[in-house]
Design a protein around this motif. Structure first.
Motif, PDB file in Angstrom:
ATOM      1  N   GLY A 117       0.818  -1.205   0.000  1.00 29.62           N
ATOM      2  CA  GLY A 117       0.000   0.000   0.000  1.00 29.62           C
ATOM      3  C   GLY A 117       0.857   1.261   0.000  1.00 29.62           C
ATOM      4  O   GLY A 117       0.540   2.243  -0.678  1.00 29.62           O
ATOM      5  N   GLY A 118       1.955   1.229   0.758  1.00 32.17           N
ATOM      6  CA  GLY A 118       2.852   2.376   0.785  1.00 32.17           C
ATOM      7  C   GLY A 118       3.497   2.642  -0.563  1.00 32.17           C
ATOM      8  O   GLY A 118       3.621   3.793  -0.992  1.00 32.17           O
TER       9      GLY A 118
ATOM     10  N   GLU B  21      -6.759   9.789  -8.610  1.00 34.16           N
ATOM     11  CA  GLU B  21      -5.568   9.460  -7.832  1.00 34.16           C
ATOM     12  C   GLU B  21      -5.740   9.851  -6.361  1.00 34.16           C
ATOM     13  O   GLU B  21      -5.296   9.123  -5.454  1.00 34.16           O
ATOM     14  N   VAL B  22      -6.379  10.974  -6.117  1.00 34.66           N
ATOM     15  CA  VAL B  22      -6.622  11.398  -4.733  1.00 34.66           C
ATOM     16  C   VAL B  22      -7.581  10.436  -4.034  1.00 34.66           C
ATOM     17  O   VAL B  22      -7.364  10.039  -2.882  1.00 34.66           O
ATOM     18  N   VAL B  23      -8.640  10.050  -4.722  1.00 29.37           N
ATOM     19  CA  VAL B  23      -9.606   9.101  -4.145  1.00 29.37           C
ATOM     20  C   VAL B  23      -8.936   7.750  -3.889  1.00 29.37           C
ATOM     21  O   VAL B  23      -9.162   7.114  -2.852  1.00 29.37           O
ATOM     22  N   MET B  24      -8.107   7.313  -4.817  1.00 28.51           N
ATOM     23  CA  MET B  24      -7.387   6.053  -4.645  1.00 28.51           C
ATOM     24  C   MET B  24      -6.461   6.108  -3.433  1.00 28.51           C
ATOM     25  O   MET B  24      -6.374   5.170  -2.648  1.00 28.51           O
ATOM     26  N   GLY B  25      -5.778   7.236  -3.269  1.00 28.73           N
ATOM     27  CA  GLY B  25      -4.908   7.404  -2.111  1.00 28.73           C
ATOM     28  C   GLY B  25      -5.687   7.363  -0.803  1.00 28.73           C
ATOM     29  O   GLY B  25      -5.226   6.774   0.186  1.00 28.73           O
ATOM     30  N   ALA B  26      -6.878   7.954  -0.796  1.00 25.08           N
ATOM     31  CA  ALA B  26      -7.723   7.922   0.402  1.00 25.08           C
ATOM     32  C   ALA B  26      -8.166   6.496   0.724  1.00 25.08           C
ATOM     33  O   ALA B  26      -8.222   6.097   1.900  1.00 25.08           O
ATOM     34  N   ALA B  27      -8.453   5.708  -0.311  1.00 18.83           N
ATOM     35  CA  ALA B  27      -8.845   4.314  -0.099  1.00 18.83           C
ATOM     36  C   ALA B  27      -7.701   3.509   0.504  1.00 18.83           C
ATOM     37  O   ALA B  27      -7.906   2.678   1.402  1.00 18.83           O
ATOM     38  N   ILE B  28      -6.480   3.757   0.044  1.00 19.54           N
ATOM     39  CA  ILE B  28      -5.328   3.049   0.599  1.00 19.54           C
ATOM     40  C   ILE B  28      -5.093   3.452   2.045  1.00 19.54           C
ATOM     41  O   ILE B  28      -4.792   2.600   2.897  1.00 19.54           O
ATOM     42  N   LEU B  29      -5.205   4.730   2.354  1.00 22.12           N
ATOM     43  CA  LEU B  29      -5.005   5.186   3.724  1.00 22.12           C
ATOM     44  C   LEU B  29      -6.017   4.542   4.667  1.00 22.12           C
ATOM     45  O   LEU B  29      -5.681   4.165   5.801  1.00 22.12           O
TER      46      LEU B  29
ATOM     47  N   LEU C 131      -7.431   1.631   4.188  1.00 25.56           N
ATOM     48  CA  LEU C 131      -7.034   0.228   4.298  1.00 25.56           C
ATOM     49  C   LEU C 131      -5.866   0.063   5.265  1.00 25.56           C
ATOM     50  O   LEU C 131      -5.876  -0.839   6.118  1.00 25.56           O
ATOM     51  N   LEU C 132      -4.864   0.928   5.155  1.00 24.98           N
ATOM     52  CA  LEU C 132      -3.702   0.835   6.038  1.00 24.98           C
ATOM     53  C   LEU C 132      -4.079   1.132   7.491  1.00 24.98           C
ATOM     54  O   LEU C 132      -3.534   0.519   8.414  1.00 24.98           O
ATOM     55  N   LYS C 133      -4.999   2.048   7.674  1.00 26.04           N
ATOM     56  CA  LYS C 133      -5.458   2.370   9.030  1.00 26.04           C
ATOM     57  C   LYS C 133      -6.146   1.170   9.659  1.00 26.04           C
ATOM     58  O   LYS C 133      -5.982   0.879  10.850  1.00 26.04           O
ATOM     59  N   THR C 134      -6.910   0.448   8.844  1.00 29.42           N
ATOM     60  CA  THR C 134      -7.620  -0.727   9.347  1.00 29.42           C
ATOM     61  C   THR C 134      -6.650  -1.846   9.708  1.00 29.42           C
ATOM     62  O   THR C 134      -6.775  -2.476  10.755  1.00 29.42           O
ATOM     63  N   ILE C 135      -5.655  -2.086   8.849  1.00 30.58           N
ATOM     64  CA  ILE C 135      -4.742  -3.204   9.078  1.00 30.58           C
ATOM     65  C   ILE C 135      -3.815  -2.944  10.257  1.00 30.58           C
ATOM     66  O   ILE C 135      -3.340  -3.865  10.921  1.00 30.58           O
TER      67      ILE C 135
END
Length: 216
Positions: A159-160, A194-202, A204-208
């Motif tokens: 994700g990073g 790209e901004v929306v995609m970055g928000a989705a990854i953040l 996901l990372l917050k959840t994991i």
């Protein structure tokens, strides 16, 4: 009395004396491994990649049962299934958004290496991230050790990489727009995706990272 011709005849070479040609052929070139050594190295590498197979034991019925370590967080099995489903959905969303961004006729994607190259890295990382998230679906809980290592332990890194590559693409796109201001309208969807995609990854990372895992 022995004649001169007989004294000048060289001694015959016996079978026990190896010829220089044979010795040179049998000599090994430096750094060259023998077939047995090559097979041993190949077997060691393969064993390392498939080390988790040692955790399976064959039962009397002929089936294989996992007897290795397992990992779990503080969630119950029912709660984990909900979270894993949400993470898999987030991973799929990241991949779809990345593909959608590549379909936008932005100025950077039409010929700028500073946008195309990081986007290619982003796409590869998004595929890998989605695969890791999707593997969590349908897996028994607590997770087997090899599943935990290939999913939970890999999601943050992938994700990073994905979000970093997206950030570089956005910067490259903005630089291109400073030289092609007439292309702002056609490039705006790329930036938004790209901004929306970055928000989705953040998310996901917050959840994991929210839950601590331990061996059980």
């Amino acid at each position: 009395m022995t004649s001169n011709n007989q004294r000048n005849i060289p001694p015959k070479k016996t079978d026990s004396e190896p010829s220089k040609a044979t010795e040179s052929k049998s000599a090994k070139a430096p750094g060259t491994a023998s077939p047995k050594e090559a097979d041993a190295r190949s077997s060691t590498k393969s064993h390392r990649r498939r080390a988790y197979l040692d955790d399976f034991r064959k039962t009397q019925n002929g089936n294989y049962q996992y007897e290795g370590s397992r990992y779990a967080c503080e969630l119950s099995e029912k709660e984990w299934k909900k979270k894993s489903t949400a993470m898999a959905a987030a991973g799929i969303a990241v991949l779809l958004l990345t593909i959608a961004a590549g379909c936008v006729p932005s100025v950077g994607l039409q010929g700028s290496i500073f946008v195309l190259l990081p986007y290619a890295v982003q796409l590869a990382a998004a595929c890998s991230l989605t695969w890791a998230c999707a593997r969590l679906l349908g897996k028994e809980y607590p997770l087997r050790e090899y599943v935990y290592q290939q999913t939970v332990c890999k999601i943050s890194l992938r994700g990073g990489v994905c979000i970093t590559a997206a950030g570089v693409s956005v910067i490259g796109e903005l630089v291109e727009l400073t030289r092609h201001s007439d292309k702002i309208l056609s490039s705006t969807p790329f930036l938004i995706i790209e901004v929306v995609m970055g928000a989705a990854i953040l998310t996901l990372l917050k959840t994991i990272k929210k839950y601590a895992w331990k061996r059980v």
